[in-house]
Design an enzyme around this catalytic site. Structure first.
Site, PDB file in Angstrom:
ATOM      1  N   ALA A 427      -5.534  -1.675   7.004  1.00 43.42           N
ATOM      2  CA  ALA A 427      -4.504  -2.387   7.757  1.00 43.42           C
ATOM      3  C   ALA A 427      -3.571  -1.369   8.388  1.00 43.42           C
ATOM      4  O   ALA A 427      -3.583  -0.195   8.019  1.00 43.42           O
ATOM      5  CB  ALA A 427      -3.719  -3.313   6.842  1.00 43.42           C
ATOM      6  N   MET A 428      -2.761  -1.824   9.345  1.00 41.96           N
ATOM      7  CA  MET A 428      -1.824  -0.924  10.029  1.00 41.96           C
ATOM      8  C   MET A 428      -0.505  -1.644  10.252  1.00 41.96           C
ATOM      9  O   MET A 428      -0.469  -2.752  10.752  1.00 41.96           O
ATOM     10  CB  MET A 428      -2.448  -0.467  11.361  1.00 41.96           C
ATOM     11  CG  MET A 428      -1.529   0.363  12.224  1.00 41.96           C
ATOM     12  SD  MET A 428      -1.077   1.941  11.441  1.00 41.96           S
ATOM     13  CE  MET A 428       0.554   2.181  12.109  1.00 41.96           C
ATOM     14  N   HIS A 462       1.610  -3.769   0.771  1.00 42.36           N
ATOM     15  CA  HIS A 462       1.708  -2.393   1.280  1.00 42.36           C
ATOM     16  C   HIS A 462       2.276  -2.385   2.706  1.00 42.36           C
ATOM     17  O   HIS A 462       3.222  -1.663   3.010  1.00 42.36           O
ATOM     18  CB  HIS A 462       0.309  -1.765   1.250  1.00 42.36           C
ATOM     19  CG  HIS A 462       0.259  -0.348   1.709  1.00 42.36           C
ATOM     20  ND1 HIS A 462       0.238   0.709   0.842  1.00 42.36           N
ATOM     21  CD2 HIS A 462       0.226   0.190   2.963  1.00 42.36           C
ATOM     22  CE1 HIS A 462       0.196   1.839   1.523  1.00 42.36           C
ATOM     23  NE2 HIS A 462       0.188   1.548   2.823  1.00 42.36           N
ATOM     24  N   GLU A 463       1.703  -3.201   3.552  1.00 41.65           N
ATOM     25  CA  GLU A 463       2.112  -3.172   4.968  1.00 41.65           C
ATOM     26  C   GLU A 463       3.522  -3.715   5.156  1.00 41.65           C
ATOM     27  O   GLU A 463       4.266  -3.240   6.010  1.00 41.65           O
ATOM     28  CB  GLU A 463       1.108  -3.958   5.828  1.00 41.65           C
ATOM     29  CG  GLU A 463      -0.323  -3.451   5.755  1.00 41.65           C
ATOM     30  CD  GLU A 463      -0.458  -1.960   6.011  1.00 41.65           C
ATOM     31  OE1 GLU A 463       0.344  -1.412   6.786  1.00 41.65           O
ATOM     32  OE2 GLU A 463      -1.352  -1.336   5.410  1.00 41.65           O
ATOM     33  N   HIS A 466       6.029  -1.101   4.418  1.00 41.95           N
ATOM     34  CA  HIS A 466       6.163  -0.162   5.542  1.00 41.95           C
ATOM     35  C   HIS A 466       7.198  -0.619   6.563  1.00 41.95           C
ATOM     36  O   HIS A 466       7.708   0.206   7.326  1.00 41.95           O
ATOM     37  CB  HIS A 466       4.826  -0.031   6.276  1.00 41.95           C
ATOM     38  CG  HIS A 466       3.935   1.046   5.749  1.00 41.95           C
ATOM     39  ND1 HIS A 466       4.376   2.323   5.493  1.00 41.95           N
ATOM     40  CD2 HIS A 466       2.606   1.047   5.474  1.00 41.95           C
ATOM     41  CE1 HIS A 466       3.343   3.058   5.076  1.00 41.95           C
ATOM     42  NE2 HIS A 466       2.267   2.304   5.044  1.00 41.95           N
ATOM     43  N   GLU A 485       3.631   6.807   3.043  1.00 44.90           N
ATOM     44  CA  GLU A 485       2.501   6.202   2.340  1.00 44.90           C
ATOM     45  C   GLU A 485       2.692   6.156   0.825  1.00 44.90           C
ATOM     46  O   GLU A 485       2.266   5.206   0.168  1.00 44.90           O
ATOM     47  CB  GLU A 485       1.201   6.937   2.702  1.00 44.90           C
ATOM     48  CG  GLU A 485       0.848   6.858   4.184  1.00 44.90           C
ATOM     49  CD  GLU A 485       0.707   5.432   4.704  1.00 44.90           C
ATOM     50  OE1 GLU A 485       0.690   4.500   3.900  1.00 44.90           O
ATOM     51  OE2 GLU A 485       0.635   5.266   5.936  1.00 44.90           O
TER      52      GLU A 485
END
Ligand SMILES: [Zn+2]
Length: 1019
Positions: A427-428, A462-463, A466, A485
């Site tokens: 993913a981003m 996680h994303e 961010h 990260e």
């Protein structure tokens, strides 16, 4: 970003049980490099030293540094040594200590060392004279002396003119403030046209604006300023080797003035996974369609529009997409208007880095939910809209959690999470427009397992983390990628533990910490904060160390300074640096504001982020005294290793632990210390729950006490502690501190074990041994290894039901145990699996299978030709990515060579099986005896295609190199692997994953030499 291999925990890391043995006999240059410093490390002396300094002074390419130099440079930095002290003499001396050609070990004698020392002094003196003569001093900016060398290194632009910039990093004399970007993608011709207006501010007077552009056909460029009557045409010089362009201004650009640079250009939509790339897919009517999406991190924004493509150059973005009528467009920000029919205009973004810009042109559908004035939407292909609900609920919950935890609101009005049908990463985190693989966002009740649910939840966690760590506060440069990260990974597990405790993800975190330490104990490892310049070096930073080691260090710190201080520290950090860029020190400074002199967090943590590897703590108990001593894990008592010193927050528990004070803490900031207990104890266990990033070795009596404890009263230790003991003892076998049989002796307690974490760790360790022995063609011995474990687990295998009942932990336990049993043909596992497969096949795939054992059922079914063909036909028609993933793994587990070749080839072509699956296919293929040789041949034969599709240094390439080589354990294979990579470019042979692969094979060879005979005699 979340690499897919990390997200699914499939990263195949080398073997720690093996790797260390080698170093007892073969000290590598890293130790020698540290020879000049026999005093403990003083972290405050560390200075950042960009590699460009080398470029300027020596007039050499950046890639000249060899492995030895790299080791030495990192050591030199750690030790605060001047760059000048690096000497080839040192390296030559180092070579003298290397293993002799006959394979025997040359332990340095006193005389050798004296001779080396003399040579060293002479060499250092010569180098210093050479460097000092031109009166060149090294600073952060490199050599200040203007000399001919500097003049000579300016490169030539494509038109033959002198390109006015000679560094990889952009100058800071001009900074971007705002971008107006208009894009016109054509999904029929798969080309796009663009126009960008960049408002820049001049910090230092200049005639040039240097920025990035890659593969763009620039058709027109003009420059305007408030003081000018009209836009003036400007010349653009291109230097493609560094993806740079130089805009040559007609007049000097004045300090403090704003200018607007307008560039028109065109390009092709990419057919890789980087930049603005195209994806083909079948719509609900099975017709082929195209969509276009972006993946910019780390270095691909420059291939979609000219920009200042470094994370610290933050700016605002106004994006307009002109598209076909039948498509729609998404970008970071909400849509503000449709001008005409085919242009979507998005509102101006917040100040952000280029790598976070994103846009998608596609035909997707969504569902949405509002929370706290933010509209959260999940987008997928129309036929998969039924699989997005779990993601929506999860995203909303986690967004609410993070806002409360950080005390900072999510700053955008919308957050889109989009499942892209072909996507290389997991993913981003593009701000406001997060992109995912379908398997990491979609959840299908019928086919997604307990582990799939964990995966989707983890990747979203996680994303979303961010959006604060990375998007709001960004690392200044890629050397500190771990700040993005490591934090996102830490928060991923923390947020899940708080928000979805039933998923029990802390054990998942434990598992990946074990694997990361295996990688980190290789000599080819690197400090998590490491200097990087080239694109390959930047890509290689996206590895388990930046992610998992970074997260592990934060966990260790949190446990030591306690949760409240930790939370206050990160809140402080986020507030202090919102919309800004940071270095590691900024984080520690924010923490120190909270600890307020009671603890110097910076001093402590620098020993962890600037040194590679981790400590081995040896504990010896005498009466009420505990003698503790640290050394770098895997190094023999070798005086060069003494330069490694960590400040280790030790934790320990005993049979007489006071529940109000337990676990006890002790900061070991010296080589050794003595801890006094209040009374004598029967046993002591250090690194409680393995919250610290170190391995522990005990005196023999203490090991025996712990083994007895496991056998007689295993609940006296937590499941994590039990898993940790298994991991520790097998790690110690590798360095010869504990005999292999003692480790197997510890495993005997497994008869009573019912918890997933220790059992999966035991199976992991046993599988490593099994794989190594089996791949040497010793199937009998390999089978005896499995027999030994089967005796311990037989009753548990027999007890398993083929259902989805129970807690997540029980379900995972079942899945792990049955996968092990069926793959080794134990009990009646395959009989039951075959029966289920046949029933499923007879129903033409309509009968639902228990999701947790679905992969095991498919894998067993795929062993026959009929079963394999049927699975393949189901694979091509399934709309559940979770199901397809299990099918693909089953297909790749066959031992039929023709089928394996076909699978890898078809995936590389990317049509019937997407190329995003290739590294996973190879990781499955290598598990069988014929497969592991085949996979390596495939990698060799298709190397050029692989690096074209996946980029040199990318995590896909890292993974492919690792999995295709890590089971080799012969000199012939070592030579073959070395020769192959050396026959490629310098860049290839210098890849860290290549060095790791070679080191791992060397260690495998050593391990086999040491332990094979023992195994053969014992089993
Ligand atoms: Zn990430």
């Amino acid at each position: 970003m979340l690499p897919y291999s990390h997200s699914v925990n499939r990263i195949q890391l080398p073997r720690n049980m093996i790797e260390n043995s080698m170093f007892e006999e073969e000290p590598d240059v890293v130790d020698l490099a540290k020879e000049p410093c026999l005093h403990p490390l003083e972290p405050d002396e560390v200075e950042y030293e960009p590699r460009s300094s080398r470029l300027l002074v020596r007039g050499l390419g950046e890639n000249e540094m060899d492995e030895d130099e790299e080791d030495y440079e990192s050591s030199a930095k750690l030790l605060g040594m001047s760059f000048m002290n690096r000497s080839t003499g040192l390296r030559n001396n180092a070579a003298g200590y290397r293993q002799s050609s006959d394979g025997s070990c040359s332990v340095p004698s006193l005389r050798t060392m004296v001779v080396c020392a003399i040579v060293l002094v002479i060499a250092v003196s010569v180098i210093m004279v050479i460097y000092l003569l031109p009166k060149c001093t090294f600073t952060k900016e490199g050599c200040h002396k203007k000399n001919h060398t500097m003049e000579l290194i300016y490169p030539l632009a494509t038109n033959g003119k002198r390109f006015p910039w000679a560094k990889t990093r952009l100058p800071s004399n001009v900074v971007p403030l705002h971008y107006d970007l208009v894009l016109q993608p054509n999904l029929t011709t798969t080309k796009f046209a663009g126009s960008v207006q960049i408002t820049v501010n001049v910090i230092q007077v200049t005639w040039n604006i240097i920025l990035h552009s890659s593969g763009l056909n620039i058709t027109k460029a003009t420059l305007t300023s408030a003081g000018w009557n009209q836009a003036k045409p400007v010349a653009v010089l291109e230097y493609p080797i560094r993806d740079q362009i130089a805009v040559v201004a007609p007049d000097a650009l004045l300090v403090g003035q704003n200018y607007t640079l307008i560039i028109d250009y065109s390009s092709n939509l990419s057919d890789t996974y980087y930049g603005f790339y195209k994806v083909s897919y079948k719509d609900e009517h099975a017709e082929k369609r195209w969509l276009a999406a972006t993946q910019f991190e780390p270095l691909a924004a420059r291939s979609a529009f000219p920009c200042f493509d470094e994370p610290a150059f933050k700016a605002t973005f106004l994006i307009k997409i002109q598209r076909d009528e039948q498509h729609s467009a998404l970008s970071n920000m909400p849509k503000v208007q449709l001008s005409g029919i085919v242009q979507d205009e998005f509102s101006v973004s917040l100040k952000m880095s280029t790598y976070l810009v994103a846009f998608i042109v596609a035909n997707l559908k969504n569902i949405s939910k509002e929370t706290n004035r933010t509209l959260v939407s999940i987008y997928a292909m129309p036929q998969k809209l039924g699989q997005v609900e779990h993601a929506l609920d999860t995203a909303v919950k986690l967004l609410e959690f993070y806002q409360k935890y950080f005390h900072i609101e999510y700053p955008l009005q919308k957050l889109d999470l989009v499942a892209i049908p072909d996507f290389q990463a997991g993913a981003m985190e593009n701000w406001g427009l997060i992109t995912f693989r379908e398997t990491t966002l979609l959840f299908d009740n019928k086919t997604s397992s307990a582990m799939d649910k964990k995966l989707v939840t983890a990747v979203i966690a996680h994303e979303l983390a961010h959006q604060w760590f990375g998007n709001l506060v960004t690392m200044e440069w890629w050397n500190d990628l771990w700040l993005n990260e490591g934090f996102a990974t830490f928060m991923e597990y923390f947020a899940m533990d708080r928000t979805f405790p039933e998923l029990q993800t802390d054990e998942e975190f434990l598992k990946v910490r074990f694997k990361t330490m295996m990688k980190d104990s290789l000599n080819a490892s690197h400090p998590i904060s490491s200097a990087v310049q080239s694109s390959e070096q930047i890509e290689e930073m996206f590895d388990a160390l930046s992610y998992i080691k970074g997260a592990s260090l934060l966990l260790m710190l949190k446990k030591y300074i306690k949760h409240d201080s930790f939370q206050a520290g990160i809140e402080n950090y986020l507030h202090n640096h919102s919309y800004g860029s940071t270095r590691s020190d900024d984080l520690w400074d924010s923490m120190n504001e909270i600890t307020n002199g009671t603890l110097d967090v910076k001093k402590l943590m620098k020993t962890w982020i600037l040194q590679k590897g981790f400590p081995l703590v040896t504990v010896k108990r005498q009466g009420k005294s505990l003698h503790v001593q640290q050394e770098r894990f895997f190094l023999k008592k070798y005086f060069f290793s003494y330069s490694y010193l960590w400040h280790i927050p030790l934790s320990y528990t005993t049979n007489k632990c006071n529940p109000f004070l337990c676990p006890y803490a002790y900061l070991l900031d010296q080589k050794s210390a003595t801890i006094e207990l209040q009374e004598e104890v029967a046993w002591v266990k250090f690194n409680v729950d393995m919250n610290g990033y170190y391995i522990v070795h005990y005196a023999e009596d203490d090991w025996n006490a712990l083994i007895d404890l496991l056998k007689n009263n295993l609940t006296a230790l937590s499941a994590k502690d039990r898993a940790h003991l298994i991991n520790n003892i097998f790690s110690l076998v590798g360095i010869g501190k504990v005999p292999l049989l003692k480790a197997f002796h510890l495993l005997d307690y497994l008869v009573k074990e019912n918890h997933t974490a220790p059992i999966s760790q035991a199976l992991f360790q046993v599988n490593l041994i099994y794989d190594l022995v089996e791949k040497r063609g010793m199937q009998d011995l390999a089978a005896r290894v499995v027999d030994r474990v089967e005796k311990l687990l037989r009753s548990k295998i027999d007890q398993q039901t083929w259902t989805d009942d129970g807690t997540i932990s029980e379900r995972e336990f079942r899945s792990t145990v049955l996968a092990f049993a069926c793959s080794h043909h134990l009990g009646n596992c395959r009989t039951t699996a075959t029966k289920l497969f046949e029933e499923w096949k007879a129903s033409n795939g309509t009968k639902s299978l228990p999701t947790d054992v679905m992969k095991t059922v498919f894998t067993t079914g795929a062993k026959t030709d009929d079963g394999w063909e049927f699975l393949l036909s189901m694979y091509t028609s399934s709309v559940s990515e979770a199901e397809k993933h299990k099918m693909l793994e089953a297909l790749a587990s066959t031992e039929d060579v023709r089928k394996l070749i076909w699978l890898m080839q078809t995936s590389l072509e990317g049509d019937l099986i997407r190329a995003q699956e290739l590294s996973h296919i190879i990781a499955t293929v290598i598990q069988s005896l014929p497969g592991h040789l085949l996979a390596w041949d495939f990698v060799k034969e298709n190397w050029e295609k692989l690096i074209r599709k996946f980029h040199l240094g990318s995590f896909a390439i890292q993974n492919i190199v690792t999995v295709s080589t890590f089971q080799f354990s012969t000199e012939a294979h070592l030579l073959e692997v070395k020769t192959f990579f050396e026959s490629k470019s310098e860049k290839v042979s210098q890849l860290r994953c290549v060095k790791e692969a070679i080191e791992t094979i060397q260690l495998n060879i050593k391990w086999m030499e040491r332990n094979l005979a023992t195994l053969q005699q014992w089993l």
